[in-house]
Design a protein around this motif. Structure first.
Motif, PDB file in Angstrom:
ATOM      1  N   GLY A   1       5.570  66.381   6.818  1.00 36.60           N
ATOM      2  CA  GLY A   1       5.252  67.443   7.764  1.00 36.60           C
ATOM      3  C   GLY A   1       4.174  67.032   8.757  1.00 36.60           C
ATOM      4  N   ARG A   2       3.226  66.219   8.309  1.00 38.29           N
ATOM      5  CA  ARG A   2       2.189  65.751   9.231  1.00 38.29           C
ATOM      6  C   ARG A   2       2.772  64.771  10.255  1.00 38.29           C
ATOM      7  NH1 ARG A   2      -0.909  66.532   4.486  1.00 38.29           N
ATOM      8  NH2 ARG A   2      -0.493  64.463   3.634  1.00 38.29           N
ATOM      9  N   VAL A   3       3.778  64.027   9.837  1.00 41.14           N
ATOM     10  CA  VAL A   3       4.470  63.161  10.802  1.00 41.14           C
ATOM     11  C   VAL A   3       5.244  64.020  11.808  1.00 41.14           C
ATOM     12  CG1 VAL A   3       6.182  61.327  11.101  1.00 41.14           C
ATOM     13  CG2 VAL A   3       4.611  61.260   9.167  1.00 41.14           C
ATOM     14  N   TRP A   4       5.858  65.115  11.318  1.00 41.97           N
ATOM     15  CA  TRP A   4       6.540  66.031  12.240  1.00 41.97           C
ATOM     16  C   TRP A   4       5.576  66.538  13.306  1.00 41.97           C
ATOM     17  CZ3 TRP A   4       9.134  69.449   7.910  1.00 41.97           C
ATOM     18  CH2 TRP A   4      10.200  68.733   7.364  1.00 41.97           C
ATOM     19  N   ALA A   5       4.356  66.903  12.873  1.00 39.01           N
ATOM     20  CA  ALA A   5       3.367  67.395  13.835  1.00 39.01           C
ATOM     21  C   ALA A   5       3.018  66.313  14.853  1.00 39.01           C
ATOM     22  CB  ALA A   5       2.113  67.858  13.106  1.00 39.01           C
ATOM     23  N   GLY A   6       2.936  65.060  14.392  1.00 39.02           N
ATOM     24  CA  GLY A   6       2.671  63.960  15.313  1.00 39.02           C
ATOM     25  C   GLY A   6       3.804  63.755  16.302  1.00 39.02           C
TER      26      GLY A   6
END
Length: 357
Positions: A196-201
């Motif tokens: 999910g943090r990669v999605w935000a990136g």
């Protein structure tokens, strides 16, 4: 104390939702009958379902920055695949539901692996093309499988007895609520995970993610498949609530409605898509009742014509919210706190300036 309230406040609305079927509270103007009546529970169940669909769609739009115009295709796939599994293969409901969700996941994996090879508006157009192809296929009624414009009813003999009949509307409400809780849990867990943090990136700057040595394509495909699976599960719930599969579920209008729900509530927020989905669904049904009411029919033409068009009223509501509440309904508490803080700071600054003078 404030931190505890911020963390556990969702339990309050959840308790109210759990108690709704046992309540005879009248809500004139909001619902046609008492809160626990079959008609009211049916409308509430649809509101919860679309709140869940909007939350799942926000995995793409708000969490990953992917504007898809074809999300309704996976909702319709779960709906039609479950119905056809019972009608054609005579599978029991539980097995048919698993089959329907699996078909949605497989289709999302297949089409996502193709569509995600392009980005930006090209991706949006590819998803729209896939959705239109699916809608045309449903309308053409190949082999008599989809029922064309009339759709196909679910076989009551293969559904559990506890889910058939108006006297069991409360059970369908529980299923819609359970689906909502499952969707919110999946969205929260995936958005909080390393993926999910990669999605935000990716949403903020996809090129920067590539520079860090990660392949955005794989992460976007995961988001696409998870969102598609949640939409397919929603299609199964919709089949129970409406008793059949209809081609409107596969139309591009259905995806546009999800887009409006997410923007209305607040894209990329935890509760915004849910709020937008519930409000939009409730308003669509209530405004439809208003448009055909005797009160509107007796008005002068200048008022009767616009009030008899639910979509016009929904559009006006959407424009008003977007203009007056940038960021959606979920941003309203923060905006109110910011305004109150600003007024407090201005009030505190007055004596200081007077003292200096």
């Amino acid at each position: 104390m404030t931190a505890v309230l911020k963390r556990w406040w969702p339990l309050g609305p959840l308790v109210l939702l759990l108690l709704a079927p046992y309540s005879a509270l009248p809500l004139p103007g909001l619902l046609d009958g008492p809160l626990g009546s079959p008609g009211s529970l049916q409308l509430l169940a649809l509101c919860l379902l679309y709140g869940a669909l909007a939350s799942g769609y926000d995995l793409l739009l708000g969490r990953t920055g992917l504007l898809s115009f074809g999300h309704a295709l996976y909702f319709a796939t779960g709906l039609y695949a479950t119905d056809l599994a019972m009608l054609e293969f005579r599978l029991p409901f539980a097995a048919a539901a698993l089959f329907g969700v699996a078909c949605s996941v497989a289709l999302a994996l297949l089409l996502g692996s193709v569509g995600l090879r392009v980005t930006g508006i090209a991706f949006s157009m590819v998803t729209l093309a896939f959705a239109q192809a699916g809608a045309i296929l449903v309308q053409r009624n190949p082999g008599g499988l989809t029922g064309g414009e009339e759709g196909r009813s679910a076989p009551a003999d293969l559904l559990p007895d506890s889910l058939v009949g108006i006297q069991h509307t409360a059970n369908l409400y529980w299923i819609a609520l359970a689906h909502l809780l499952l969707t919110l849990a999946v969205v929260h867990w995936t958005a909080s995970s390393p993926t999910g943090r990669v999605w935000a990136g990716i949403r903020e700057n996809e090129r920067r993610v590539e520079v860090l040595g990660l392949r955005p394509y794989g992460f976007k495909l995961v988001a696409f498949v998870v969102a598609g699976g949640l939409a397919g599960a929603g299609g199964v719930v919709y089949l129970l609530l409406t008793g059949g599969a209809t081609p409107q579920a596969a139309s591009s209008d259905a995806t546009l409605a999800l887009l409006v729900m997410v923007v209305l509530g607040g894209s990329g927020t935890r509760w915004g898509p849910l709020l937008g989905g519930v409000l939009y669904t409730w308003a669509a049904h209530r405004l439809g009742d208003l448009a055909t009411s005797a009160a509107v029919a007796g008005l002068p033409a200048a008022l009767r014509v616009p009030l008899s068009q639910p979509l016009l009223l929904l559009g006006a509501l959407f424009v008003a919210v977007v203009y007056l509440l940038p960021g959606g309904l979920a941003r309203l508490p923060a905006r109110l706190r910011a305004g109150r803080t600003g007024r407090t700071a201005d009030t505190a600054a007055v004596p200081v300036s007077e003292g200096v003078a």
